[in-house]
Scaffold this motif. Structure first.
Motif, PDB file in Angstrom:
ATOM      1  N   ILE B 162      47.745  55.725  45.758  1.00 57.13           N
ATOM      2  CA  ILE B 162      47.065  54.421  45.750  1.00 57.13           C
ATOM      3  C   ILE B 162      45.783  54.492  44.905  1.00 57.13           C
ATOM      4  O   ILE B 162      45.478  53.580  44.136  1.00 57.13           O
ATOM      5  CB  ILE B 162      46.765  53.954  47.197  1.00 57.13           C
ATOM      6  CG1 ILE B 162      48.088  53.587  47.873  1.00 57.13           C
ATOM      7  CG2 ILE B 162      45.830  52.745  47.211  1.00 57.13           C
ATOM      8  CD1 ILE B 162      47.974  53.330  49.350  1.00 57.13           C
ATOM      9  N   GLU B 202      58.162  49.062  50.905  1.00 52.88           N
ATOM     10  CA  GLU B 202      56.734  48.881  51.186  1.00 52.88           C
ATOM     11  C   GLU B 202      55.880  49.319  50.004  1.00 52.88           C
ATOM     12  O   GLU B 202      55.007  48.586  49.547  1.00 52.88           O
ATOM     13  CB  GLU B 202      56.336  49.676  52.445  1.00 52.88           C
ATOM     14  CG  GLU B 202      56.809  49.019  53.724  1.00 52.88           C
ATOM     15  CD  GLU B 202      56.712  49.929  54.942  1.00 52.88           C
ATOM     16  OE1 GLU B 202      56.132  51.036  54.831  1.00 52.88           O
ATOM     17  OE2 GLU B 202      57.230  49.547  56.007  1.00 52.88           O
ATOM     18  N   ILE B 203      56.164  50.497  49.492  1.00 49.18           N
ATOM     19  CA  ILE B 203      55.313  51.030  48.431  1.00 49.18           C
ATOM     20  C   ILE B 203      55.511  50.236  47.124  1.00 49.18           C
ATOM     21  O   ILE B 203      54.554  49.986  46.388  1.00 49.18           O
ATOM     22  CB  ILE B 203      55.541  52.556  48.228  1.00 49.18           C
ATOM     23  CG1 ILE B 203      54.377  53.168  47.452  1.00 49.18           C
ATOM     24  CG2 ILE B 203      56.822  52.881  47.534  1.00 49.18           C
ATOM     25  CD1 ILE B 203      53.090  53.213  48.174  1.00 49.18           C
ATOM     26  N   PHE B 206      53.893  46.729  47.614  1.00 40.96           N
ATOM     27  CA  PHE B 206      52.428  46.872  47.634  1.00 40.96           C
ATOM     28  C   PHE B 206      51.909  47.131  46.222  1.00 40.96           C
ATOM     29  O   PHE B 206      50.971  46.474  45.767  1.00 40.96           O
ATOM     30  CB  PHE B 206      52.014  48.015  48.568  1.00 40.96           C
ATOM     31  CG  PHE B 206      50.541  48.335  48.463  1.00 40.96           C
ATOM     32  CD1 PHE B 206      49.613  47.597  49.183  1.00 40.96           C
ATOM     33  CD2 PHE B 206      50.085  49.339  47.616  1.00 40.96           C
ATOM     34  CE1 PHE B 206      48.247  47.867  49.065  1.00 40.96           C
ATOM     35  CE2 PHE B 206      48.723  49.614  47.500  1.00 40.96           C
ATOM     36  CZ  PHE B 206      47.818  48.872  48.226  1.00 40.96           C
ATOM     37  N   LEU B 209      52.296  43.967  43.920  1.00 38.45           N
ATOM     38  CA  LEU B 209      51.390  42.862  44.236  1.00 38.45           C
ATOM     39  C   LEU B 209      49.931  43.259  43.989  1.00 38.45           C
ATOM     40  O   LEU B 209      49.136  42.473  43.477  1.00 38.45           O
ATOM     41  CB  LEU B 209      51.581  42.399  45.687  1.00 38.45           C
ATOM     42  CG  LEU B 209      52.936  41.737  45.941  1.00 38.45           C
ATOM     43  CD1 LEU B 209      53.070  41.361  47.396  1.00 38.45           C
ATOM     44  CD2 LEU B 209      53.106  40.498  45.077  1.00 38.45           C
ATOM     45  N   PHE B 210      49.609  44.493  44.323  1.00 34.59           N
ATOM     46  CA  PHE B 210      48.223  44.938  44.123  1.00 34.59           C
ATOM     47  C   PHE B 210      47.865  44.941  42.635  1.00 34.59           C
ATOM     48  O   PHE B 210      46.811  44.443  42.234  1.00 34.59           O
ATOM     49  CB  PHE B 210      48.028  46.349  44.708  1.00 34.59           C
ATOM     50  CG  PHE B 210      46.656  46.891  44.476  1.00 34.59           C
ATOM     51  CD1 PHE B 210      45.585  46.458  45.239  1.00 34.59           C
ATOM     52  CD2 PHE B 210      46.404  47.801  43.455  1.00 34.59           C
ATOM     53  CE1 PHE B 210      44.303  46.925  45.009  1.00 34.59           C
ATOM     54  CE2 PHE B 210      45.133  48.277  43.218  1.00 34.59           C
ATOM     55  CZ  PHE B 210      44.082  47.839  44.000  1.00 34.59           C
ATOM     56  N   TRP B 213      47.639  41.364  41.292  1.00 34.17           N
ATOM     57  CA  TRP B 213      46.423  40.681  41.734  1.00 34.17           C
ATOM     58  C   TRP B 213      45.207  41.197  40.969  1.00 34.17           C
ATOM     59  O   TRP B 213      44.361  40.438  40.509  1.00 34.17           O
ATOM     60  CB  TRP B 213      46.227  40.849  43.249  1.00 34.17           C
ATOM     61  CG  TRP B 213      44.947  40.251  43.721  1.00 34.17           C
ATOM     62  CD1 TRP B 213      44.618  38.931  43.704  1.00 34.17           C
ATOM     63  CD2 TRP B 213      43.809  40.943  44.239  1.00 34.17           C
ATOM     64  NE1 TRP B 213      43.346  38.751  44.194  1.00 34.17           N
ATOM     65  CE2 TRP B 213      42.822  39.973  44.525  1.00 34.17           C
ATOM     66  CE3 TRP B 213      43.529  42.283  44.491  1.00 34.17           C
ATOM     67  CZ2 TRP B 213      41.578  40.299  45.052  1.00 34.17           C
ATOM     68  CZ3 TRP B 213      42.290  42.606  45.023  1.00 34.17           C
ATOM     69  CH2 TRP B 213      41.327  41.613  45.301  1.00 34.17           C
ATOM     70  N   PHE B 216      45.227  39.914  37.564  1.00 30.98           N
ATOM     71  CA  PHE B 216      44.965  38.468  37.607  1.00 30.98           C
ATOM     72  C   PHE B 216      43.466  38.203  37.744  1.00 30.98           C
ATOM     73  O   PHE B 216      42.900  37.363  37.035  1.00 30.98           O
ATOM     74  CB  PHE B 216      45.737  37.856  38.777  1.00 30.98           C
ATOM     75  CG  PHE B 216      45.521  36.386  38.952  1.00 30.98           C
ATOM     76  CD1 PHE B 216      46.062  35.494  38.045  1.00 30.98           C
ATOM     77  CD2 PHE B 216      44.782  35.892  40.003  1.00 30.98           C
ATOM     78  CE1 PHE B 216      45.855  34.137  38.185  1.00 30.98           C
ATOM     79  CE2 PHE B 216      44.571  34.541  40.161  1.00 30.98           C
ATOM     80  CZ  PHE B 216      45.116  33.661  39.251  1.00 30.98           C
ATOM     81  N   VAL B 217      42.842  38.957  38.649  1.00 32.19           N
ATOM     82  CA  VAL B 217      41.400  38.763  38.858  1.00 32.19           C
ATOM     83  C   VAL B 217      40.617  39.146  37.600  1.00 32.19           C
ATOM     84  O   VAL B 217      39.719  38.444  37.159  1.00 32.19           O
ATOM     85  CB  VAL B 217      40.917  39.594  40.073  1.00 32.19           C
ATOM     86  CG1 VAL B 217      39.406  39.626  40.147  1.00 32.19           C
ATOM     87  CG2 VAL B 217      41.491  39.013  41.352  1.00 32.19           C
ATOM     88  N   LYS B 220      41.874  36.712  34.424  1.00 37.88           N
ATOM     89  CA  LYS B 220      42.173  35.311  34.725  1.00 37.88           C
ATOM     90  C   LYS B 220      41.755  34.397  33.574  1.00 37.88           C
ATOM     91  O   LYS B 220      42.463  33.460  33.216  1.00 37.88           O
ATOM     92  CB  LYS B 220      41.420  34.949  36.003  1.00 37.88           C
ATOM     93  CG  LYS B 220      41.666  33.610  36.551  1.00 37.88           C
ATOM     94  CD  LYS B 220      41.100  33.517  37.950  1.00 37.88           C
ATOM     95  CE  LYS B 220      39.604  33.464  37.997  1.00 37.88           C
ATOM     96  NZ  LYS B 220      39.066  33.271  39.333  1.00 37.88           N
ATOM     97  N   LEU B 223      44.250  34.272  30.889  1.00 38.50           N
ATOM     98  CA  LEU B 223      45.396  33.468  31.312  1.00 38.50           C
ATOM     99  C   LEU B 223      45.084  31.984  31.158  1.00 38.50           C
ATOM    100  O   LEU B 223      45.909  31.202  30.672  1.00 38.50           O
ATOM    101  CB  LEU B 223      45.725  33.795  32.774  1.00 38.50           C
ATOM    102  CG  LEU B 223      47.009  33.229  33.343  1.00 38.50           C
ATOM    103  CD1 LEU B 223      48.211  33.811  32.611  1.00 38.50           C
ATOM    104  CD2 LEU B 223      47.119  33.548  34.815  1.00 38.50           C
ATOM    105  N   LEU B 224      43.872  31.598  31.552  1.00 44.59           N
ATOM    106  CA  LEU B 224      43.480  30.188  31.436  1.00 44.59           C
ATOM    107  C   LEU B 224      43.344  29.778  29.978  1.00 44.59           C
ATOM    108  O   LEU B 224      43.654  28.646  29.608  1.00 44.59           O
ATOM    109  CB  LEU B 224      42.147  29.955  32.158  1.00 44.59           C
ATOM    110  CG  LEU B 224      42.199  29.988  33.673  1.00 44.59           C
ATOM    111  CD1 LEU B 224      40.801  29.988  34.262  1.00 44.59           C
ATOM    112  CD2 LEU B 224      42.972  28.793  34.202  1.00 44.59           C
TER     113      LEU B 224
END
Lengths: 462, 488
Positions: B162, B202-203, B206, B209-210, B213, B216-217, B220, B223-224
């Motif tokens: 992780i 699960e892995i 996770f 998505l992690f 995200w 994305f943060v 962003k 992207l906009l």
């Protein structure tokens, strides 16, 4: 889990406090309009007049009294308009959080589920926006929740509450109809009286032309992509997970499932629905987190890391929205210019539609267009004139439009270089900077105010 | 195991030593990171608003790497830290390839050979030598994650995994391809009607998505800015004159023939066997990476990742080859095996040495002198037209604005500006050149050896009345006369 509720209540108040501490004037322009209109009605109840004519725009328009304006007028009698705009939305959202918690408890959710749902609701971008902006949606949400809460035991009160929400406009009326229908099906409650009452008000709204909000105009469905009422992307993911928890019941309540899915789809093109859908999403997202907590994981450490990441994600969406709201227009520079304009002689103002509400309240001047101009009978003509004036590159053409509309002042704000023109020196911006008939009366980095001074003998052209 | 530490130390010494013997840094992007490190040391904040970049734009990037380099820079200074960091990253690449290979094939000799090849391959040399870039650190982390992912039931390994994924996601958006690789394995397993294990689900979910995200943060705003066209083709006009052309042959040459052929053979043999193994994941990432490179969504950075990935798969292929070899009559012919290994290494090392000499000479000291000359002999607000691959160096050493650079993500008009730069260099008439200069709002033209090799001698600038030769050396610098306005 009461302590979670307490934390939520603190979180609700925080953005308002941050805003109050960091800005002298509330952010967002729509609430400036609502304050001015509430002043027109001047009392809590529509004793003297039920309709007023708003003469602050070129086209003029009829405004219908609603309980929202009643409450605003009442608050204006106690507080200043600035304080009212800070206090009222926070009170309404505090009430919403408490009501949601009580409602979920009453509907049989576990304490953990209630706490999680309320936590997601509190941290959602839509709530952050509503607790810092006094709009009809901020007024409608606690009333809607209260209406559902008392639906089974106090039917008269419930009917009244739904009626008040429906009075706020067509979209709130439709939301009430949907909520009543879905709740009636799920809980097997007879809602015919409430439904009929709301339907009547909806019909009345059609004829009265009640305006609700402009906020939806610029909203996209995802807050992280700039939607002011939008959903947090994390809440959306958790909501989908929560939906899987109740998916096995889809055949029992197929109509309700269909209604929810359809409303989410419609919200893409009707963003006014988003604040209401945010409640549904918060409930599903809360159930989603509950599912994550109670599910058996092969990798238990990953479960805790996932929960931490999700918590951070939800918090991050809310926090980033707080900063977005705090930095929203009008800035102090703009407010200074507009307040200064109020001391100048009477005359109409030409600016972009989005500046209209601020000019009306702060400069006490009529405008050619504001964000609600489209709702008035002469709206189309006013918008056409405004477009012609803003994009005119000939001083003669511009003067012609200014005379028709009776414009004396021109307000150019920095955001107009993106929203109206593509760059500096286009259209009206070029003309006012290059003609003798326009005198610069005020200017700073963010706003310029020009006065149109007709020359009697000299004809100037660009 | 001790041999890998020998390899790690040797890699560090060779990379850092040669970097110390090379003046400046060897890529344009490194100068961007270098400026950020200096800015962090000065103010604690990176250059999110770069006044020297074209249009004074707000730049969207992850500052994590600059902060990492800023730590040693505090002790030894920015330039020395950058050079040492390039050696450390190369050594880390060797270790990560070894680690992932050992977990894949459980044969140390194959893993060691793969690790050795990974640091001498042309792609590693071109992307790591005397350079600091986030992708340089992100790729070893991703390779390490490939080695870890199949064993996440062990708590320590899970936490390390992780940590690696989180660091890689914060460093470079190419990490999304790793997440996509994990998802592809899941999808194919479900398509085969073989339910993946819960831990695997699960892995994978996770991680995916992690990473999504985080990216994305961080990105962003990009992207906009670009909307649906965010998955645009990389504007190759910007990379004209760069060392590694993004063609099929160019990629094969960069990665090395042996690793790429070994990787293809392993792919064909093992493609999606029924276990959630690291090799499956490596293969699926390889497939996604190759596809995105072919359709042009991923830039040159992808070649470096591809090279490292091929080295890991090479270990699998080589181990199988040795197994096969031991079944033949030549089983005891150690000399033959050693000869084969030497040949394999040479086949990668020779192009690697060529890449090294190209990289070392890419920015010559004379060019750097010419850019430094700009800082002292031109007005502070002047703007310089140079090749996009020289834009950041103009900013960092010349302290002057450039008209375009390789950071095309934060702007929508980078391709148009690159074409205007090409027009300045290639236009035959003076009016054309001055018009392009006017559109770029530029005052100087920087004619480097790279520009001359792309556009010819460019001697015509001396014939133009509007341009005055202000420096004539390896690099020619022309100043545009105030009176020449051009036609818009």
């Amino acid at each position: 889990m009461r302590w979670v509720l307490a934390i939520c209540l603190i979180i609700v108040v925080l953005p308002g406090i941050v805003m109050y501490a960091s800005r002298s004037f509330p952010s967002g322009t729509e609430q400036y309009y609502h304050v001015r209109v509430a002043n027109l009605f001047s009392s809590f109840l529509p004793i003297s007049h039920f309709f007023v004519i708003d003469a602050m725009t070129f086209a003029g328009k009829n405004i219908v009294w609603t309980p929202f304006y009643g409450l605003t007028a009442l608050s204006l009698q106690v507080f200043s308009w600035r304080d009212s705009l800070y206090i009222l939305p926070i009170l309404m959202m505090l009430l919403s959080v408490i009501l949601l918690y009580v409602l979920l408890q009453k509907e049989g959710f576990s304490s953990l589920q209630c706490a999680l749902c309320v936590l997601v609701f509190t941290a959602s971008p839509a709530v952050v926006y509503l607790e810092t902006h006094w709009t009809p949606s901020a007024f409608a949400i606690p009333l809607l929740l209260a209406g559902v809460l008392v639906l089974r035991k106090q039917r008269v009160l419930s009917t009244l509450l739904f009626g008040v929400v429906a009075w706020l406009g067509i979209i709130p009326s439709l939301v009430c109809l949907g909520v009543l229908w879905a709740y009636g099906l799920l809980r097997k409650v007879n809602v015919v009286i409430q439904w009929s009452f709301v339907l009547l008000i909806l019909l009345a709204n059609f004829f009265a032309g009640v305006i609700v909000s402009t906020a939806g105009k610029t909203s996209t469905i995802i807050a992280d992509l700039g939607g002011i009422y939008g959903f947090s992307s994390f809440a959306l993911l958790l909501g989908i997970l929560g939906l899987t928890k109740v998916w096995h019941r889809r055949t029992q309540h197929v109509q309700v499932h269909a209604l929810i899915v359809a409303t989410f789809c419609i919200a893409i093109i009707v963003p006014e629905l988003l604040p209401f859908l945010n409640i549904v999403l918060a409930i599903f997202a809360g159930l989603g987190i509950d599912e994550l907590i109670h599910r058996e994981w092969d990798l238990p450490s990953l479960k805790y890391i996932t929960l931490v990441v999700l918590g951070c994600g939800l918090l991050f969406s809310g926090l980033s929205h707080v900063f977005l709201v705090i930095n929203e227009s009008p800035s102090m520079n703009v407010v200074t210019g507009l307040v200064g304009l109020s001391d100048r002689p009477v005359g109409s103002v030409l600016s972009s539609e989005s500046n209209g509400f601020m000019i009306e309240l702060l400069s006490k001047k009529t405008v050619l267009t504001d964000s609600f101009t489209g709702h008035s009978s002469e709206g189309a003509r006013a918008i056409a004139l405004s477009y012609e004036a803003l994009h005119s590159s000939s001083v003669d053409e511009l003067i012609k439009v200014l005379r028709i509309a009776g414009i004396k002042y021109i307000v150019i704000t920095s955001d107009m270089y993106e929203s109206v023109w593509e760059k500096h020196g286009e259209g009206l911006d070029f003309v006012v900077h290059n003609s003798d008939v326009f005198r610069r009366k005020f200017g700073n980095d963010e706003i310029e105010i020009w006065e149109y001074v007709p020359l009697v003998s000299t004809k100037k052209s660009v | 195991m001790r041999w890998i530490w020998v390899l790690v130390v040797v890699t560090f010494v060779v990379y850092a030593g040669l970097a110390l013997l090379t003046p400046g840094l060897s890529s344009d992007g490194s100068y961007w990171q270098f400026r950020n490190v200096e800015q962090i040391l000065d103010s604690g904040k990176p250059l999110f608003d770069d006044s020297l970049a074209w249009g004074g734009r707000g730049v969207v990037f992850s500052p994590v790497f600059a902060y990492i380099v800023a730590v040693p820079a505090l002790l030894v200074g920015s330039m020395l830290a950058a050079k040492l960091m390039s050696g450390l990253i190369a050594a880390f690449l060797a270790f990560s390839v070894y680690f992932a290979s050992v977990r894949l094939v459980k044969k140390e000799y194959a893993a060691l050979l793969a690790a050795g090849i990974s640091v001498i391959s042309p792609s590693a040399v071109s992307f790591l030598f005397n350079q600091i870039s986030p992708i340089g650190l992100a790729v070893p982390l991703l390779i390490l994650s490939i080695g870890l992912v199949s064993d996440v039931k062990n708590e320590k390994i899970l936490l390390t995994y992780i940590g690696c994924i989180a660091a890689a996601a914060l460093l470079h958006p190419l990490t999304m391809l790793f997440a996509a690789g994990l998802l592809l394995v899941l999808v194919l397993k479900i398509a085969e009607k073989e339910l993946p294990s819960q831990a695997q689900m699960e892995i994978s979910l996770f991680s995916a998505l992690f990473v999504l995200w985080t990216e994305f943060v961080l990105y962003k705003r990009i992207l906009l800015l670009h909307g649906a066209s965010v998955l645009q083709r990389v504007p190759h006009e910007l990379f004209l004159g760069d060392r590694a052309p993004l063609t099929v042959l160019g990629v094969i040459f960069s990665v090395g023939f042996v690793p790429i052929i070994a990787a293809i053979i392993v792919c064909l043999r093992y493609v999606f066997s029924r276990l959630f193994t690291s090799s499956n994941i490596a293969i699926s990432i390889l497939l996604i990476l190759s596809t995105t490179l072919v359709i042009g969504v991923v830039s040159q950075n992808g070649v470096f990742f591809l090279g490292a990935l091929c080295c890991v798969l090479f270990a699998v292929g080589f181990a199988q080859f040795v197994d096969f070899f031991s079944l033949t009559r030549l089983e005891h012919s150690t000399v033959l095996l050693v000869a084969i290994v030497v040949l394999l290494v040479l086949s990668v090392a020779i192009p690697g040495l060529d890449a090294l000499s190209q990289t070392r000479s890419f920015f010559s000291p004379a060019e750097n002198d010419a850019i430094v000359w700009l800082a002292t002999n031109t007005p502070p607000m002047s703007t310089v037209v140079a090749l996009p691959i020289e834009g950041q160096r103009i900013n960092a050493l010349g302290l002057r604005k450039s008209v375009v650079d390789l950071m095309f993500e934060s702007r929508v008009d980078s391709k148009a500006r690159a074409l205007l730069v090409a027009r300045v260099f290639s236009a035959r008439t003076e009016i054309d050149v001055t018009s392009a200069m006017r559109e770029l709002n530029a005052d100087y033209v920087y004619v480097s050896p790279g520009a001359r090799s792309l556009y010819g001698s460019l001697g015509r600038f001396q014939l133009f009345d509007c341009f005055h030769l202000v420096r004539d050396d390896v690099v020619q610098i022309f100043e545009k006369q105030e009176s020449c306005r051009g036609v818009a």
